[in-house]
Scaffold this motif. Structure first.
Motif, PDB file in Angstrom:
ATOM      1  N   ILE A   1       7.327  14.447  -1.185  1.00 59.37           N
ATOM      2  CA  ILE A   1       7.099  14.636   0.253  1.00 59.37           C
ATOM      3  C   ILE A   1       6.776  13.299   0.914  1.00 59.37           C
ATOM      4  CG2 ILE A   1       5.544  15.680   1.961  1.00 59.37           C
ATOM      5  CD1 ILE A   1       5.359  18.082  -0.005  1.00 59.37           C
ATOM      6  N   HIS A   2       5.913  12.517   0.288  1.00 62.22           N
ATOM      7  CA  HIS A   2       5.549  11.202   0.829  1.00 62.22           C
ATOM      8  C   HIS A   2       6.779  10.299   0.897  1.00 62.22           C
ATOM      9  CE1 HIS A   2       4.055   7.017   0.391  1.00 62.22           C
ATOM     10  NE2 HIS A   2       3.253   7.422   1.372  1.00 62.22           N
ATOM     11  N   ALA A   3       7.608  10.301  -0.127  1.00 67.70           N
ATOM     12  CA  ALA A   3       8.801   9.457  -0.129  1.00 67.70           C
ATOM     13  C   ALA A   3       9.753   9.840   1.004  1.00 67.70           C
ATOM     14  CB  ALA A   3       9.518   9.563  -1.484  1.00 67.70           C
ATOM     15  N   PHE A   4       9.923  11.124   1.237  1.00 66.20           N
ATOM     16  CA  PHE A   4      10.811  11.547   2.325  1.00 66.20           C
ATOM     17  C   PHE A   4      10.234  11.165   3.686  1.00 66.20           C
ATOM     18  CE2 PHE A   4      13.145  14.338  -0.616  1.00 66.20           C
ATOM     19  CZ  PHE A   4      14.429  14.073  -0.188  1.00 66.20           C
ATOM     20  N   ILE A   5       8.923  11.268   3.852  1.00 66.67           N
ATOM     21  CA  ILE A   5       8.300  10.909   5.135  1.00 66.67           C
ATOM     22  C   ILE A   5       8.414   9.412   5.379  1.00 66.67           C
ATOM     23  CG2 ILE A   5       6.096  10.771   6.346  1.00 66.67           C
ATOM     24  CD1 ILE A   5       5.394  13.478   5.065  1.00 66.67           C
ATOM     25  N   VAL A   6       8.144   8.613   4.361  1.00 70.98           N
ATOM     26  CA  VAL A   6       8.143   7.160   4.513  1.00 70.98           C
ATOM     27  C   VAL A   6       9.556   6.603   4.665  1.00 70.98           C
ATOM     28  CG1 VAL A   6       7.616   5.021   3.276  1.00 70.98           C
ATOM     29  CG2 VAL A   6       5.966   6.874   3.304  1.00 70.98           C
ATOM     30  N   ASN A   7      10.536   7.202   3.993  1.00 72.94           N
ATOM     31  CA  ASN A   7      11.909   6.683   4.001  1.00 72.94           C
ATOM     32  C   ASN A   7      12.806   7.393   4.999  1.00 72.94           C
ATOM     33  OD1 ASN A   7      11.438   4.791   2.022  1.00 72.94           O
ATOM     34  ND2 ASN A   7      11.906   6.193   0.369  1.00 72.94           N
ATOM     35  N   LYS A   8      12.297   7.765   6.129  1.00 71.14           N
ATOM     36  CA  LYS A   8      13.107   8.475   7.130  1.00 71.14           C
ATOM     37  C   LYS A   8      14.407   7.776   7.398  1.00 71.14           C
ATOM     38  CE  LYS A   8       9.680  10.952   9.685  1.00 71.14           C
ATOM     39  NZ  LYS A   8       9.039  11.129  10.949  1.00 71.14           N
TER      40      LYS A   8
ATOM     41  N   THR B   1       0.814  -1.209   0.000  1.00 72.87           N
ATOM     42  CA  THR B   1       0.000   0.000   0.000  1.00 72.87           C
ATOM     43  C   THR B   1       0.850   1.263   0.000  1.00 72.87           C
ATOM     44  OG1 THR B   1      -0.184  -0.108   2.410  1.00 72.87           O
ATOM     45  CG2 THR B   1      -1.956  -1.093   1.138  1.00 72.87           C
ATOM     46  N   THR B   2       1.987   1.233   0.668  1.00 77.59           N
ATOM     47  CA  THR B   2       2.859   2.409   0.686  1.00 77.59           C
ATOM     48  C   THR B   2       3.349   2.735  -0.715  1.00 77.59           C
ATOM     49  OG1 THR B   2       3.589   1.748   2.890  1.00 77.59           O
ATOM     50  CG2 THR B   2       4.900   3.405   1.778  1.00 77.59           C
ATOM     51  N   PHE B   3       3.701   1.710  -1.470  1.00 78.17           N
ATOM     52  CA  PHE B   3       4.142   1.917  -2.853  1.00 78.17           C
ATOM     53  C   PHE B   3       3.007   2.469  -3.706  1.00 78.17           C
ATOM     54  CE2 PHE B   3       4.500   0.146  -7.186  1.00 78.17           C
ATOM     55  CZ  PHE B   3       5.618   0.843  -7.599  1.00 78.17           C
ATOM     56  N   LEU B   4       1.822   1.911  -3.561  1.00 74.05           N
ATOM     57  CA  LEU B   4       0.684   2.384  -4.361  1.00 74.05           C
ATOM     58  C   LEU B   4       0.331   3.830  -4.029  1.00 74.05           C
ATOM     59  CD1 LEU B   4      -1.609  -0.775  -4.330  1.00 74.05           C
ATOM     60  CD2 LEU B   4      -0.237   0.118  -6.221  1.00 74.05           C
ATOM     61  N   ILE B   5       0.383   4.190  -2.764  1.00 79.40           N
ATOM     62  CA  ILE B   5       0.130   5.577  -2.375  1.00 79.40           C
ATOM     63  C   ILE B   5       1.167   6.493  -3.012  1.00 79.40           C
ATOM     64  CG2 ILE B   5       0.156   7.178  -0.427  1.00 79.40           C
ATOM     65  CD1 ILE B   5      -1.074   4.874   1.236  1.00 79.40           C
ATOM     66  N   SER B   6       2.416   6.059  -3.010  1.00 79.84           N
ATOM     67  CA  SER B   6       3.476   6.854  -3.617  1.00 79.84           C
ATOM     68  C   SER B   6       3.252   7.047  -5.110  1.00 79.84           C
ATOM     69  CB  SER B   6       4.827   6.200  -3.370  1.00 79.84           C
ATOM     70  OG  SER B   6       5.856   6.950  -3.948  1.00 79.84           O
ATOM     71  N   VAL B   7       2.850   6.001  -5.803  1.00 80.32           N
ATOM     72  CA  VAL B   7       2.581   6.103  -7.239  1.00 80.32           C
ATOM     73  C   VAL B   7       1.421   7.066  -7.500  1.00 80.32           C
ATOM     74  CG1 VAL B   7       1.730   4.821  -9.249  1.00 80.32           C
ATOM     75  CG2 VAL B   7       3.520   3.838  -7.814  1.00 80.32           C
ATOM     76  N   ILE B   8       0.353   6.938  -6.735  1.00 81.78           N
ATOM     77  CA  ILE B   8      -0.814   7.804  -6.926  1.00 81.78           C
ATOM     78  C   ILE B   8      -0.451   9.264  -6.660  1.00 81.78           C
ATOM     79  CG2 ILE B   8      -3.094   8.378  -5.984  1.00 81.78           C
ATOM     80  CD1 ILE B   8      -3.465   5.299  -5.591  1.00 81.78           C
TER      81      ILE B   8
END
Length: 50
Positions: free
Chosen positions: A43-50, A25-32
């Motif tokens: 922004i999402h990638a930086f938050i998720v990949n702390k 789901t994290t990957f799909l959210i990032s793609v969307i």
């Protein structure tokens, strides 16, 4: 966070999320978010990949 991860977060956010978390789901959210607009994906990638 390594330099490679930072560069991938900026230029290819879904790839950076995929390499850290795999398919899910994290990957799909990032793609969307990246399709909607590049900046939300980054922004999402930086938050998720702390």
């Amino acid at each position: 966070m390594s330099i490679l991860t930072i560069l991938l977060n900026i230029f290819l956010p879904p790839l950076a999320v995929f390499l850290k978390h795999g398919l899910g789901t994290t990957f799909l959210i990032s793609v969307i978010l990246t399709i909607i607009g590049w900046l939300p994906g980054v922004i999402h990638a930086f938050i998720v990949n702390k």
